[in-house]
Design an enzyme around this catalytic site. Structure first.
Site, short mmCIF file in Angstrom:
data_model
loop_
_atom_site.label_atom_id
_atom_site.label_comp_id
_atom_site.label_asym_id
_atom_site.label_seq_id
_atom_site.Cartn_x
_atom_site.Cartn_y
_atom_site.Cartn_z
CB CYS A 142 -9.60 9.90 6.93
SG CYS A 142 -7.87 9.42 6.08
CG ASN A 202 -16.19 5.28 2.96
OD1 ASN A 202 -16.13 4.05 2.91
ND2 ASN A 202 -15.21 6.37 2.51
CG ASN A 256 -8.49 1.24 12.45
OD1 ASN A 256 -8.40 0.88 13.64
ND2 ASN A 256 -7.44 0.74 11.71
CB CYS A 292 -0.88 -0.03 1.32
SG CYS A 292 -1.94 1.42 1.26
CB SER A 342 -8.05 3.72 -3.18
OG SER A 342 -9.32 4.01 -2.69
CB CYS A 347 -12.45 11.72 4.57
SG CYS A 347 -12.34 11.83 2.80
CB CYS A 403 -6.33 2.13 4.77
SG CYS A 403 -5.30 0.89 3.91
N1 SAH Z 1 -7.62 9.02 -0.95
C1 SAH Z 1 -7.99 7.54 -1.41
C2 SAH Z 1 -6.87 6.55 -1.20
C3 SAH Z 1 -6.93 5.95 0.00
S1 SAH Z 1 -7.29 6.88 1.35
C4 SAH Z 1 -9.30 7.21 -0.89
O1 SAH Z 1 -9.87 7.91 0.08
O2 SAH Z 1 -9.90 6.51 -1.52
C5 SAH Z 1 -7.12 5.70 2.72
C6 SAH Z 1 -7.95 4.65 2.82
O3 SAH Z 1 -8.12 4.60 4.17
C7 SAH Z 1 -9.36 4.95 2.21
O4 SAH Z 1 -9.93 3.60 1.81
C8 SAH Z 1 -10.16 5.21 3.44
O5 SAH Z 1 -11.50 4.71 3.26
C9 SAH Z 1 -9.52 4.58 4.54
N2 SAH Z 1 -9.69 4.97 5.95
C10 SAH Z 1 -9.23 5.97 6.48
N3 SAH Z 1 -9.46 6.30 7.69
C11 SAH Z 1 -9.87 5.10 7.98
C12 SAH Z 1 -10.73 4.74 9.39
N4 SAH Z 1 -10.37 5.41 10.61
N5 SAH Z 1 -10.78 3.31 9.50
C13 SAH Z 1 -10.81 2.51 8.30
N6 SAH Z 1 -10.50 2.74 7.06
C14 SAH Z 1 -10.05 4.07 7.11
FE1 SF4 Z 2 -10.26 10.96 2.35
FE2 SF4 Z 2 -8.71 9.10 1.16
FE3 SF4 Z 2 -7.73 11.55 1.93
FE4 SF4 Z 2 -8.23 10.07 3.89
S1 SF4 Z 2 -6.50 9.77 2.44
S2 SF4 Z 2 -8.85 12.43 3.60
S3 SF4 Z 2 -10.06 8.88 2.99
S4 SF4 Z 2 -9.35 11.09 0.41
#
Ligand code: SAH
Ligand code: SF4
Length: 344
Positions: A122, A216, A290, A108, A192, A119, A333
């Site tokens: 995240c 989501n 998570n 990854c 992604s 988000c 992630c």
């Molecule tokens: N920015 C892109 C690429 C990956 S982001 C996207 O959002 O698709 C990181 C990944 O971690 C995403 O799949 C997101 O949904 C997941 N992620 C982020 N915070 C998380 C959390 N607290 N628990 C589980 N998955 C999480």
């Molecule tokens: Fe949202 Fe992906 Fe950026 Fe986290 S890494 S803020 S899930 S777009």
């Protein structure tokens, strides 16, 4: 004035051919050099013994080859490995190697330092965007890990929104795909996105790659709350872009769905999700939220998660529950960056 040297890892295979043409060199030299760099991990031109000495010297005057060495590696009880890399400007990024069933390793990788998308669930999002990674910095994560481990699949799912850094991501993919580079088939690589609609269409025009969409939510109200990008590109526009994304026969779009207790984990959500996916070649990854200190959200109950999955499966939608791997080293992630950085 000494001209700025080019990092050859920043050049796509085509750009390398062009760079060498500028030195009066033939096209096949690009393949030779790429094999040294990517297949043998050589960074010193002196070691590229099938190139003439004068050519090597000339290359050294105009270019160099960068390399990453992990500043730290953490190994989780389940075998997940998290690598921390320090960049030239002192910033840091993380890359996670996840052993999957059948002894396949998935790597990854990150595409930005931080992320601008904010988000609400995240951790990466809460840092904001620091900067884009260069193509070299994207590829170097793969180079460094491959020195010690087999890497079967690659997911652009680490820190950052890959479609916010489209040019460098596409260059990096071309290097991963090149037969003189890492020779990954496009089906081995998954990008992604949070759902930047115009860039998704642009991606489809420019290069082949598996697409994963972080959905989501099943209503705009909830998705606006979780993912501010939804205010610009609401669910309808996002699903329309998915419908037109070019897919090979048997290829599907992966929809990532983080289940958050009381927010998006109801049977009504499952029902709406089935409707949204109608007519799309899709598979769904269900991921338990998570929990982390920066968030009030809670993970779903096992029962809710199973019921959600069952609802989808009963309607012929491929739905997989993903266990959050590497939780004990915060490698899951969206948990990247933070803990390690403070201790270094
Ligand atoms: N920015 C892109 C690429 C990956 S982001 C996207 O959002 O698709 C990181 C990944 O971690 C995403 O799949 C997101 O949904 C997941 N992620 C982020 N915070 C998380 C959390 N607290 N628990 C589980 N998955 C999480
Ligand atoms: Fe949202 Fe992906 Fe950026 Fe986290 S890494 S803020 S899930 S777009």
């Amino acid at each position: 004035m000494t001209p700025v040297k080019v990092d050859l890892k920043n050049l796509s295979p085509d750009a390398l051919v062009e760079f060498l043409a500028g030195m009066g060199k033939e096209k096949f030299r690009a393949g030779q050099i790429m094999r040294w760099i990517y297949q043998r991990g050589v960074t010193d031109f002196a070691e590229m013994t099938d190139l003439a000495k004068t050519f090597r010297d000339e290359l050294g005057e105009r270019s160099y080859v960068s390399k990453f060495t992990p500043a730290a590696v953490e190994v989780s009880a389940d075998g997940t490995r998290k690598f921390l890399f320090r960049l030239d400007d002192g910033k840091s990024i993380e890359t996670v190697l996840i052993p999957m069933e059948g002894e396949r390793n998935t790597l990854c990788i990150s595409t930005q330092v931080g992320c601008a998308m904010q988000c609400s669930f995240c951790l990466t999002g809460s840092y904001g965007l620091e900067r884009n990674l260069t193509a070299a910095e994207i590829v170097n994560q793969v180079c460094a890990v491959r020195e010690a481990h087999a890497v079967d699949n690659i997911v652009l799912m680490g820190m950052g929104e890959p479609l916010h850094n489209l040019d460098n991501v596409v260059d990096a993919l071309h290097i991963l795909y090149a037969s003189t580079g890492f020779d990954y088939g496009p089906r081995k690589v998954t990008l992604s996105t949070s759902g930047l609609v115009p860039e998704m269409c642009e991606l489809g025009r420019r290069i082949k790659v598996n697409l994963a969409v972080s959905l989501n939510a099943t209503t705009d109200d909830v998705r606006n709350e979780l993912m501010p990008v939804n205010r610009r590109y609401p669910i309808k526009a996002l699903m329309e872009a998915c419908r037109t994304f070019p897919l090979a026969p048997r290829q599907r779009i992966t929809f990532e769905y983080i289940l958050i207790q009381g927010v998006n984990d109801s049977q009504a959500d499952a029902r709406r999700l089935v409707k949204l996916l109608h007519g799309i070649k899709a598979k769904v990854n269900l991921i338990p939220f998570n929990e982390h200190a920066g968030s009030e959200y809670r993970k779903p109950t096992d029962a809710a998660m199973r019921a959600f999955q069952t609802y989808l499966l009963d309607r012929q939608i491929v739905a997989v529950r993903r266990a959050g791997k590497g939780q004990d080293i915060s490698a899951a992630c969206g948990q990247l960056k933070g803990k390690l950085e403070k201790t270094l």
